[in-house]
Design an enzyme around this catalytic site. Structure first.
Site, short mmCIF file in Angstrom:
data_model
loop_
_atom_site.label_atom_id
_atom_site.label_comp_id
_atom_site.label_asym_id
_atom_site.label_seq_id
_atom_site.Cartn_x
_atom_site.Cartn_y
_atom_site.Cartn_z
CG HIS A 1 -1.54 10.84 8.02
ND1 HIS A 1 -0.49 10.58 7.16
CD2 HIS A 1 -2.67 10.51 7.34
CE1 HIS A 1 -0.97 10.13 6.01
NE2 HIS A 1 -2.29 10.06 6.09
CB THR B 1 -4.02 4.83 16.97
OG1 THR B 1 -4.86 4.47 15.85
CG2 THR B 1 -4.86 5.54 18.01
NE ARG B 2 1.12 4.82 11.86
CZ ARG B 2 0.19 5.64 11.39
NH1 ARG B 2 -0.96 5.74 12.05
NH2 ARG B 2 0.39 6.37 10.32
CE LYS C 1 -5.40 3.66 12.28
NZ LYS C 1 -4.33 4.51 12.85
CG HIS D 1 2.10 -5.18 2.22
ND1 HIS D 1 3.06 -4.19 2.22
CD2 HIS D 1 2.62 -6.18 2.98
CE1 HIS D 1 4.11 -4.59 2.93
NE2 HIS D 1 3.87 -5.79 3.39
CB CYS E 1 -0.53 6.83 5.09
SG CYS E 1 -0.52 5.12 5.68
CE LYS F 1 5.09 -1.99 16.12
NZ LYS F 1 5.15 -1.96 14.63
#
Length: 400
Positions: A47, A50-51, A269, A274, A318, A351
């Site tokens: 979620h 965007t990626r 964003k 990590h 997430c 991706k």
């Protein structure tokens, strides 16, 4: 419900939904099992609107052929679904010259090895073209034209819709409680609150952060981690952060690696790979955003994107599922050729979702794939995997 050619566990996630799509399109009778009540959902890793997708891959040049195919398949899915899934913005990789093994050096090596279009820019050249960036004078910068932004929720919905149109079935709220291989070779899976049993010729296990629970031999290999991304108000010229003027960014410095996006509905964003290195359990993720979370992200915004250093107006937690070498694990189960294991993970998997689904379909139906995934298979030569393979070699427990 009858017997299936393939059962996919984690059907509402990135890799599971794609596997469902490719299997159903191939004519297979396929059942998807999803623990969450709906998909897309916010319980896992996909979620957040965007990626990033990019081609000159800093992590390892071996990923580039997979990425080329991923781009093709995302574009095909766009046409089929009628949805806008991928916006090309270009991609920046930038790092201090003094940083060893930097994302700049990795991206440049991949671009040169595979003959990918790219430009090396000075900080002044980058800021002139893309004024949302404020790179320090000692940074090395590479721009590739084909990087961009995927819309993850739309992508998963499109895969699931395409799978359903081709005849696939999905059960939601169907957490797997047990799976096994019967004496005759078929796979049985118990799932849902009533522990209903489903059978198939093949099984794909792609439940993301829940994989170690279903394959206990992988517990020492897969570490689940809390990850946070944040959206900041733009205080300067908003056009500087538009997709037309702001390529997606991957940058690293002495504090770690960051990734940033053109502005969306929430603002600018950014995330840090990590984040704060907080190990967690998938069902115990702390979703509350602490001041330390904001400070971790704001430091990079102020340093590299000062025009977007306004109020933190939104943030989301997430899950990352990390391997020791940060490469994926995709392979046939060492004891059961009917079972495929997939952890396409370590914070850089989305991706690849379109192509990994195709790979999982190939492995399930034929036992192999024309795409080169040898570097992603279980191997005693990979960090942390010799002990895991020893575990697989031990006597199988009564149930998995």
């Amino acid at each position: 419900m009858g017997h299936y050619d393939v059962i996919v566990v984690g059907a509402g996630g990135t890799m599971g939904s794609s596997a469902m799509y490719h299997l159903a399109k191939s004519g297979s009778k396929v059942l998807g099992l999803e623990a969450q009540p709906q998909a897309p959902h916010t319980a896992g890793s996909h979620h957040g609107l965007t990626r990033i997708i990019r081609l000159a891959y800093a992590e390892h040049p071996c990923y580039v052929p997979l990425l080329k195919r991923a781009f093709e398949l995302w574009r095909q899915l766009e046409v089929e679904s009628g949805q806008d899934l991928l916006k090309e913005t270009g991609c920046i990789n930038m790092s201090p010259k003094s940083l060893p093994d930097s994302c700049f050096k990795g991206a440049q090596a991949s671009a040169q090895l595979h003959g990918l279009a790219h430009e090396v820019l000075t900080p002044a050249e980058l800021q002139g073209r893309c004024p949302g960036y404020a790179p320090p004078e000692d940074f090395q910068i590479i721009l590739e034209p084909v990087g961009g932004v995927l819309c993850p929720e739309r992508c998963i919905a499109a895969h699931l819709a395409g799978a359903a149109a081709a005849g696939a079935e999905v059960l939601y709220g169907a957490a797997v409680t047990r799976w096994g291989v019967e004496p005759g070779g078929q796979v049985s899976v118990q799932a849902g609150p009533d522990a209903q049993t489903h059978t198939a010729d093949r099984l794909i296990l792609a439940p993301g952060a829940w994989l170690p629970r279903l394959v206990p031999e992988l517990k020492s290999l897969l570490t689940v981690e809390r990850q946070v991304v944040g959206w900041f108000d733009i205080e300067g010229d908003a056009s500087h952060f538009s997709p037309e003027r702001f390529p997606v960014a991957v940058l690293d410095d002495e504090t770690g690696m960051f990734y940033a996006f053109p502005a969306d509905a929430h603002g600018f964003k950014i995330g840090k790979m990590h984040h704060r290195r907080q190990v967690t359990e998938p069902d115990a993720l702390d979703r509350a955003i602490a001041p330390e979370d904001e400070a971790t992200l704001r430091s990079a915004v102020q340093r590299y994107f000062p025009g977007a250093a306004g109020r933190l107006n939104h943030a989301a937690a997430c899950l990352f599922t990390n391997t020791p070498d940060e490469d994926f694990v995709i392979d046939v189960h060492p004891r059961h050729p009917q079972v495929i294991i997939c952890s396409a993970c370590s914070g850089h998997g989305f991706k690849f979702g379109s192509v990994i689904g195709e790979v999982l379909k190939d492995l399930a139906l034929t036992g192999g794939t024309p795409l080169d995934i040898d570097f992603l298979r279980l191997s005693s030569l990979r960090k942390g995997q010799a002990a895991v393979l020893e575990e697989f070699g031990k006597q199988e427990p009564a149930s998995a």
